[in-house]
Write a protein that holds these residues in place. Structure first.
Motif, mmCIF file in Angstrom:
data_model
loop_
_atom_site.group_PDB
_atom_site.id
_atom_site.type_symbol
_atom_site.label_atom_id
_atom_site.label_comp_id
_atom_site.label_asym_id
_atom_site.label_seq_id
_atom_site.Cartn_x
_atom_site.Cartn_y
_atom_site.Cartn_z
ATOM 1 N N PRO A 482 -1.609 4.641 6.082
ATOM 2 C CA PRO A 482 -2.640 4.819 6.700
ATOM 3 C C PRO A 482 -2.586 6.108 7.410
ATOM 4 C CG PRO A 482 -2.161 2.272 6.888
ATOM 5 C CD PRO A 482 -0.894 3.141 6.358
ATOM 6 N N VAL A 483 -1.659 6.319 8.114
ATOM 7 C CA VAL A 483 -1.529 7.537 9.103
ATOM 8 C C VAL A 483 -0.635 8.790 8.752
ATOM 9 C CG1 VAL A 483 -2.355 6.045 10.950
ATOM 10 C CG2 VAL A 483 -0.156 6.701 10.659
ATOM 11 N N SER A 484 0.249 8.338 8.167
ATOM 12 C CA SER A 484 1.563 9.415 7.623
ATOM 13 C C SER A 484 1.229 9.661 6.193
ATOM 14 C CB SER A 484 2.819 8.929 7.951
ATOM 15 O OG SER A 484 3.835 9.867 7.985
ATOM 16 N N PRO A 485 1.143 10.846 5.848
ATOM 17 C CA PRO A 485 1.282 11.145 4.291
ATOM 18 C C PRO A 485 2.458 11.053 3.908
ATOM 19 C CG PRO A 485 0.244 12.899 5.803
ATOM 20 C CD PRO A 485 0.891 12.282 6.596
ATOM 21 N N VAL A 486 2.499 10.125 2.549
ATOM 22 C CA VAL A 486 3.670 9.961 1.859
ATOM 23 C C VAL A 486 3.659 10.700 0.728
ATOM 24 C CG1 VAL A 486 4.835 8.137 0.728
ATOM 25 C CG2 VAL A 486 3.485 7.487 2.785
ATOM 26 N N VAL A 487 4.583 11.543 0.593
ATOM 27 C CA VAL A 487 4.974 12.674 -0.781
ATOM 28 C C VAL A 487 5.669 11.707 -1.449
ATOM 29 C CG1 VAL A 487 5.867 14.700 -1.281
ATOM 30 C CG2 VAL A 487 4.908 14.422 1.108
ATOM 31 N N LYS A 488 5.142 11.761 -2.784
ATOM 32 C CA LYS A 488 5.870 11.088 -3.987
ATOM 33 C C LYS A 488 6.653 12.206 -4.590
ATOM 34 C CE LYS A 488 3.910 8.039 -2.800
ATOM 35 N NZ LYS A 488 2.730 7.588 -3.696
ATOM 36 N N ILE A 489 8.020 11.745 -4.744
ATOM 37 C CA ILE A 489 8.976 12.950 -5.438
ATOM 38 C C ILE A 489 9.602 12.299 -6.535
ATOM 39 C CG2 ILE A 489 11.018 14.722 -5.120
ATOM 40 C CD1 ILE A 489 10.062 14.081 -1.925
ATOM 41 N N SER A 490 9.531 12.781 -7.792
ATOM 42 C CA SER A 490 10.040 12.135 -8.928
ATOM 43 C C SER A 490 11.433 12.705 -9.064
ATOM 44 C CB SER A 490 9.336 12.427 -10.142
ATOM 45 O OG SER A 490 9.161 13.911 -10.350
ATOM 46 N N THR A 491 12.209 11.797 -9.287
ATOM 47 C CA THR A 491 13.709 12.024 -9.874
ATOM 48 C C THR A 491 13.749 12.593 -11.101
ATOM 49 O OG1 THR A 491 14.438 10.144 -10.738
ATOM 50 C CG2 THR A 491 14.385 10.055 -8.350
#
Length: 557
Positions: A482-491
């Motif tokens: 909700p409050v912290s951007p979550v950066v999805k990083i593919s392997t």
């Protein structure tokens, strides 16, 4: 890096397949030739020497398991011939540790455009938070969510509602067969959908990135300890630098009382001065409660909208380090890349946090060695030991952590998974060790006790103060916060191409030999600077993926 195989550490007696290898193939690597009696799938490993029952398997330079039956040279390790094992750890085995920080000169003058708070912290987002102290208020929170998001331009697009409307129209017209024969709905402008910004022309509050509404199933009826942990977590979310102010709804009779949350907020942050609006339903009618909450929250939004982004040094970043839906490439591409980024942020004076204690199983001694303060090292040992014992007491254990998806994609034992997961923490010394919901205050690499569970871990990191979270994945997961951007990083790039609506950044070029770990980390940090400045949004933000699950301190791996 070889295009076909990789040996991660000189001491390893396994080699990683970077491509599918067929049975009968001969693999030449490091002046040796290996005949493969069986196929070895990409991300899986084969042994470099004959192994007998009980012999150790070494990967990342550490013990990751022992053979349960003879394994011939060139054979892959599997759940049938390998069981989890890890070395003993303790202060008595602690070794001296020295660290050579990376060259950070090219980043020293870089800044991001952040929201400066009165306590000295800097947000990457400017959110208003609405939280319930008890599950009884979830309904009211969701009603407020619908009202505010629709009227202020923060609601998700009504794409699927429109699809249902189309199907309903056909059904009412008696066209059931038409519905059955319809082709799946297609996103005709996917590129635009994936890359639109979150700044809507219909939003009256241009400096507010969103209003975030949390719900949960706690606050009463459980143990007093559960409510105390929830109190600490909610206080941490309100104190998070990405939050400008908060509306708090209380029923009135629950375990978690209003005075408790007020006291915990001040305990965590004596300099706290954000707007905090508190409402109790048992003081009157539901209508009176909600109407007052609507008015006061709207006035709070007007004040929060006056805060504007201003330049901040990269030392103001507090970066969470997480992996989920991991695969056999996690520990050799995305995790080392964010480990390198962590070292850069630490070298600049910022904070990073490595969580997921069940996924540090087998690398404890390395982290103990990196913790100069013996008292903090002992705290880590105690937290790990207590957590492990609690799991074993109910018939589980850290060795049961890998999921079927993990195993299918090459993470055969928890120690293999953990050794790769620990790469997220780079090589910097451990500056502090924190229990769940403790605030991150010390510059440097912090260890935070959380489960490996994706949402419980990201919830914990945001509650401790992370203003951005890096999340590596080899299989794909939509997790957000909700409050912290979550950066999805593919392997791997295959995943990036398969799930572009979930993945934000690709570390696959490391596996493909197109980028070094250092080059990939630099590109990622450049993206993070833009993200922290509001120039980019994550796919999870675009999707409204606001996952929030407090850890009740039960057994969760």
């Amino acid at each position: 890096m070889s295009a076909r195989v990789l040996k991660v550490h000189p001491a390893d007696n396994v080699i990683v397949a970077l491509r599918n290898l067929a049975a009968g193939e001969q693999i030449e690597f490091d002046n040796a030739v290996y005949d493969l009696p069986y196929a070895v799938g990409a991300k899986h490993k084969f042994v470099t020497e004959d192994r007998q029952t009980g012999d150790p398997i070494i990967m990342y330079g550490v013990l990751v398991g022992k053979a349960t039956q003879p394994i011939r040279r060139g054979e892959p390790i599997t759940t049938f011939n390998l069981k989890h094992d890890a070395d003993r750890y303790g202060l008595d085995k602690k070794q001296p540790y020295s660290w050579q920080p990376p060259d950070v000169s090219k980043w020293e003058d870089r800044t991001f455009m952040g929201y400066h708070r009165a306590d000295g912290s800097v947000g990457t987002r400017n959110y208003w938070l609405v939280v319930p102290l008890v599950f009884c208020e979830n309904r009211n929170v969701l009603i407020l969510k619908d009202a505010f998001e629709r009227e202020l331009g923060y609601a998700q697009p009504e794409t699927y509602r429109e699809q249902v409307h189309e199907l309903l129209s056909l059904y009412k017209a008696g066209d059931l067969n038409v519905i059955k024969k319809m082709e799946p709905f297609v996103d005709e402008d996917q590129n635009k959908t994936l890359h639109h910004t979150h700044q809507s022309v219909n939003r009256p509050f241009k400096n507010i990135d969103g209003i975030k509404f949390l719900t949960h199933e706690m606050g009463c009826g459980g143990t007093r300890q559960d409510s105390a942990y929830l109190c600490s977590l909610l206080a941490g979310f309100i104190n998070n630098p990405n939050v400008a102010g908060a509306t708090v709804l209380s029923l009135g009779c629950q375990h978690l009382q209003v005075d408790m949350i007020e006291a915990e907020i001040k305990r965590q942050n004596p300099k706290f001065d954000k707007p905090l609006l508190l409402f109790e339903q048992q003081a009157g009618t539901e209508y009176a409660l909600m109407s007052q909450a609507v008015k006061e929250t709207f006035l709070g939004l007007i004040e929060a909208n006056k805060i504007e982004r201003k330049p901040a040094p990269l030392s103001a970043l507090t970066v969470g380090l997480k992996c989920g839906g991991s695969d056999g490439f996690s520990g050799i591409s995305a995790n080392p890349a964010i480990g390198q980024l962590s070292d850069i942020v630490v070298g600049l004076g910022g904070k990073t946090v490595l969580a997921e204690f069940p996924e540090l199983n087998g690398v404890e001694q390395e982290l103990i060695n990196r913790t100069a303060d013996d008292a903090k090292a002992q705290k880590f040992i105690t937290l790990m030991g207590d957590y492990s014992a609690q799991a074993e007491a109910v018939g589980s254990g850290f060795d049961m952590n890998p999921s079927p998806g993990n195993i299918k994609d090459g993470l055969i034992t928890d120690a293999i998974k953990s050794a790769g997961a620990a790469k997220k923490g780079g090589t910097a010394p451990v500056a502090d060790v924190l229990d769940y919901a403790e605030p991150i205050k010390t510059p440097g690499l912090n260890l935070l006790c959380t489960p490996g569970n994706d949402v419980e871990a990201t919830t914990g990191m945001a509650g401790s103060g992370a203003n951005v979270i890096l999340f590596t994945t080899g299989l794909g997961t939509p997790t957000g916060n909700p409050v912290s951007p979550v950066v999805k990083i593919s392997t791997n790039t295959v995943l990036k191409n398969r799930m572009p609506d979930v993945i934000d950044f690709d570390s696959g070029p490391i596996v493909d030999g197109e980028q070094s770990i250092e080059q990939n980390a630099d590109a990622l940090l450049d993206y993070i600077v833009r993200l922290a400045s509001g120039e980019e949004i994550t796919q999870a933000e675009r999707l409204g993926q606001d996952d929030f699950i407090p850890w009740k301190r039960g057994v969760s791996l």
